[in-house]
Write an enzyme that holds these catalytic residues in place. Structure first.
Site, PDB file in Angstrom:
ATOM      1  N   TYR A 100       0.792  -1.368   0.076  1.00  0.00           N
ATOM      2  CA  TYR A 100       0.115   0.016  -0.070  1.00  0.00           C
ATOM      3  C   TYR A 100       0.938   1.259  -0.051  1.00  0.00           C
ATOM      4  O   TYR A 100       1.929   1.161  -0.384  1.00  0.00           O
ATOM      5  CB  TYR A 100      -0.976  -0.068   1.186  1.00  0.00           C
ATOM      6  CG  TYR A 100      -1.949   0.816   1.266  1.00  0.00           C
ATOM      7  CD1 TYR A 100      -2.960   1.144   0.114  1.00  0.00           C
ATOM      8  CD2 TYR A 100      -2.281   1.509   2.382  1.00  0.00           C
ATOM      9  CE1 TYR A 100      -3.994   2.259   0.261  1.00  0.00           C
ATOM     10  CE2 TYR A 100      -3.551   2.464   2.579  1.00  0.00           C
ATOM     11  CZ  TYR A 100      -4.287   2.669   1.494  1.00  0.00           C
ATOM     12  OH  TYR A 100      -5.254   3.670   1.533  1.00  0.00           O
ATOM     13  N   ARG A 153      -6.500  10.269 -10.741  1.00  0.00           N
ATOM     14  CA  ARG A 153      -6.198  11.012  -9.373  1.00  0.00           C
ATOM     15  C   ARG A 153      -5.681   9.987  -8.668  1.00  0.00           C
ATOM     16  O   ARG A 153      -6.013   9.530  -7.496  1.00  0.00           O
ATOM     17  CB  ARG A 153      -7.050  12.052  -8.529  1.00  0.00           C
ATOM     18  CG  ARG A 153      -6.313  12.895  -7.711  1.00  0.00           C
ATOM     19  CD  ARG A 153      -7.294  13.484  -7.044  1.00  0.00           C
ATOM     20  NE  ARG A 153      -8.088  12.366  -6.085  1.00  0.00           N
ATOM     21  CZ  ARG A 153      -7.382  11.835  -4.968  1.00  0.00           C
ATOM     22  NH1 ARG A 153      -6.087  12.209  -4.550  1.00  0.00           N
ATOM     23  NH2 ARG A 153      -7.861  10.959  -4.372  1.00  0.00           N
ATOM     24  N   ASP A 244      -9.877   6.895  -6.066  1.00  0.00           N
ATOM     25  CA  ASP A 244      -8.950   7.900  -6.835  1.00  0.00           C
ATOM     26  C   ASP A 244      -9.686   8.384  -8.234  1.00  0.00           C
ATOM     27  O   ASP A 244      -9.070   8.286  -9.348  1.00  0.00           O
ATOM     28  CB  ASP A 244      -7.645   7.140  -7.041  1.00  0.00           C
ATOM     29  CG  ASP A 244      -6.570   7.241  -6.090  1.00  0.00           C
ATOM     30  OD1 ASP A 244      -7.079   7.502  -4.777  1.00  0.00           O
ATOM     31  OD2 ASP A 244      -5.771   6.416  -5.986  1.00  0.00           O
ATOM     32  N   ASP A 266     -14.033   6.131  -1.090  1.00  0.00           N
ATOM     33  CA  ASP A 266     -13.156   6.315  -0.035  1.00  0.00           C
ATOM     34  C   ASP A 266     -12.167   7.335   0.083  1.00  0.00           C
ATOM     35  O   ASP A 266     -11.832   7.921   1.367  1.00  0.00           O
ATOM     36  CB  ASP A 266     -11.874   5.030  -0.289  1.00  0.00           C
ATOM     37  CG  ASP A 266     -11.029   4.751   0.909  1.00  0.00           C
ATOM     38  OD1 ASP A 266     -11.657   4.505   2.061  1.00  0.00           O
ATOM     39  OD2 ASP A 266      -9.884   4.651   0.699  1.00  0.00           O
ATOM     40  N   ASN A 409      -0.556  11.531   0.345  1.00  0.00           N
ATOM     41  CA  ASN A 409       0.157  10.384   0.063  1.00  0.00           C
ATOM     42  C   ASN A 409       0.757  10.513  -1.429  1.00  0.00           C
ATOM     43  O   ASN A 409       0.085  11.358  -2.197  1.00  0.00           O
ATOM     44  CB  ASN A 409      -0.557   9.213  -0.028  1.00  0.00           C
ATOM     45  CG  ASN A 409      -0.921   8.860   1.484  1.00  0.00           C
ATOM     46  OD1 ASN A 409       0.093   8.949   2.381  1.00  0.00           O
ATOM     47  ND2 ASN A 409      -2.382   8.455   1.865  1.00  0.00           N
TER      48      ASN A 409
END
Length: 484
Positions: A100, A153, A244, A266, A409
């Site tokens: 991850y 994204r 995303d 999410d 991130n």
């Protein structure tokens, strides 16, 4: 792959070793080898899963880079699923940053160059009208959850197109590792509608469509057909996790489908829940109530709005009016402080409007910190090192225990490092980051940075939704998840 007994699937001999779901490597017992026609196809010594896992970890630790470790683990997943999850679950703290964030971000950037074997389904804009037949090609019908992206994204790295497939694969691996959901009940999907990343379009190893991103009505038609086909083929309780998507699509697609199918985003809702959980935890140290805080966001996209909306919901639950709750939340985007009738840059997107307050225009985050005196500073815009020494020192000057969340991130996009935050606030801040940082030694004390990552939310949410066979995922679920 449906079920755990290969003989029920008509598999014997070498075919078992070629099916990752059934393969156990040298852990097959002598009796199993004889019954399944594996005798002689494996080395004679039976080796337990624990021993095999130790061997794998020894090998991984010798690898030169985390990307090498990632490719090794994905190879293992492709050939021996049971051993992969045994290794991952037994060493979750060490390996989560590999499967991850942050390593998965680098893997997506290099996806075409490190590609070994397909994992999941690849559905393109050219498959419009044939989506259900593609779903039918997947060998398992008993799918409980799907994580899907269009790759626009990916983390804070931008448009990676089809190379963003690493994200759904990594997310669903954590469904199993963190929530115990059986991997054969999970399906990663990429919706390839093209990419506007010119470097990928010129990359001879890019695995996706070589065309610009489709923004026509066909895009919405593909999404509609995909969701309807999933509900028809796999069932109406199949969980669909948006992952995303770009800001221009994320909010409107969630709004469009949240009351039509079992779905959540999410980036909007999961991020909000884990951030609010961190805020709740920080209140024990700051000795403030939620409504006594002033929140300033670096960013005004999916994550920022999601967190802001959930903070409002949490304050309302404590008896604060919605207007008062919103008044304590401020956003800074690429054009500066989001305020009503902003002359410079305007306000793009209706999702920002509820947090556009009457105030003079402020151009920079630094000035916003100086003027608004926030108690909690949250970075979610993937602007690396946006939290400067001046900003962190000002947070410490204005607050005995400032809250500083650098949530972007991967690590390269973090607004500041843990060491910076603790040093510049003289060890007084409550710090959390999206990707992990090592412990920090400051003034004779050891600080262990918190990780405010969605992985602490979405596996549990998915398990709850699947276990209850829910048909809708509500915002209240994410509020409760933050509180427990």
């Amino acid at each position: 792959m449906q079920g755990e007994n290969p003989m029920q699937r008509g598999l014997i001999g070498f075919n078992i070793l070629r099916r990752a779901h059934f393969n156990k490597g040298s852990a097959f017992t002598l009796q199993e080898r004889q019954m399944l026609c594996l005798h002689g196809l494996l080395p004679p010594r039976q080796m337990s899963m624990d021993t095999q896992a130790t061997r794998i970890m020894n090998s991984l630790r010798k690898r030169a880079t985390d990307l090498d470790r990632y490719t090794d683990l994905m190879d293992l997943l492709g050939r021996n699923e049971k051993l992969f999850y045994h290794v991952l679950c037994s060493h979750i703290k060490e390996l989560m940053p590999i499967v991850y964030t942050p390593t998965v971000g680098k893997a997506c950037q290099e996806y075409g160059h490190i590609f070994r074997r397909p994992q999941g389904l690849f559905i393109t804009i050219h498959d419009l009208g044939h989506v259900e037949s593609i779903l039918a090609n997947w060998p398992v019908r008993d799918i409980k959850a799907i994580c899907f992206t269009d790759g626009e994204r990916i983390l804070g790295l931008g448009d990676l197109g089809c190379d963003g497939m690493g994200i759904p694969v990594g997310k669903l691996a954590l469904y199993t590792a963190c929530a115990g959901i059986k991997p054969h009940n999970l399906l990663p999907v990429i919706l390839d509608v093209g990419t506007n990343n010119e470097s990928l379009l010129q990359d001879e190893y890019y695995i996706g469509l070589r065309q610009k991103r489709d923004r026509s009505e066909q895009y919405d038609a593909l999404l509609k057909e995909f969701i309807e086909s999933v509900m028809h083929w796999f069932g109406p309780t199949t969980l669909l996790q948006f992952e995303d998507f770009g800001n221009s699509n994320a909010f409107r697609l969630l709004s469009e489908y949240r009351d039509k199918c079992c779905t959540f985003n999410d980036d909007i809702q999961g991020t909000a829940s884990v951030a609010l959980a961190g805020i709740y935890a920080s209140l024990k140290l700051t000795k403030k109530t939620l409504a006594e805080n002033v929140f300033l966001f670096q960013g005004a996209g999916e994550a920022a709005i999601g967190i802001a909306m959930l903070i409002v919901a949490a304050m309302k639950e404590e008896g604060v009016s919605e207007a008062d709750a919103r008044s304590r939340i401020w956003l800074v985007d690429s054009k500066g402080l989001v305020v009503k009738d902003r002359a410079k840059g305007g306000i793009a997107g209706t999702h920002k409007i509820p947090f556009a307050h009457e105030h003079r225009y402020i151009e920079t985050l630094q000035e916003a910190v100086d003027v608004l005196k926030p108690t909690c500073l949250i970075g979610v815009a993937a602007v690396a090192r946006a939290f400067t020494q001046h900003i962190c020192e000002t947070m410490a000057k204005n607050n005995e225990t400032p809250i500083i969340f650098a949530l972007s991130n991967p690590t390269s996009k973090a607004e500041c490092t843990a060491e910076d935050a603790y040093t510049w606030t003289k060890g007084r801040c409550v710090f959390a980051s999206g990707s992990p940082f090592d412990d920090v030694e400051y003034n004779g004390k050891r600080f262990s940075p918190g990780q405010g990552n969605n992985c602490y939310i979405f596996p549990g949410v998915a398990l709850a939704v699947i276990a209850t066979e829910a048909r809708r995922v509500t915002d209240e679920l994410f509020l409760v998840a933050a509180q427990v």
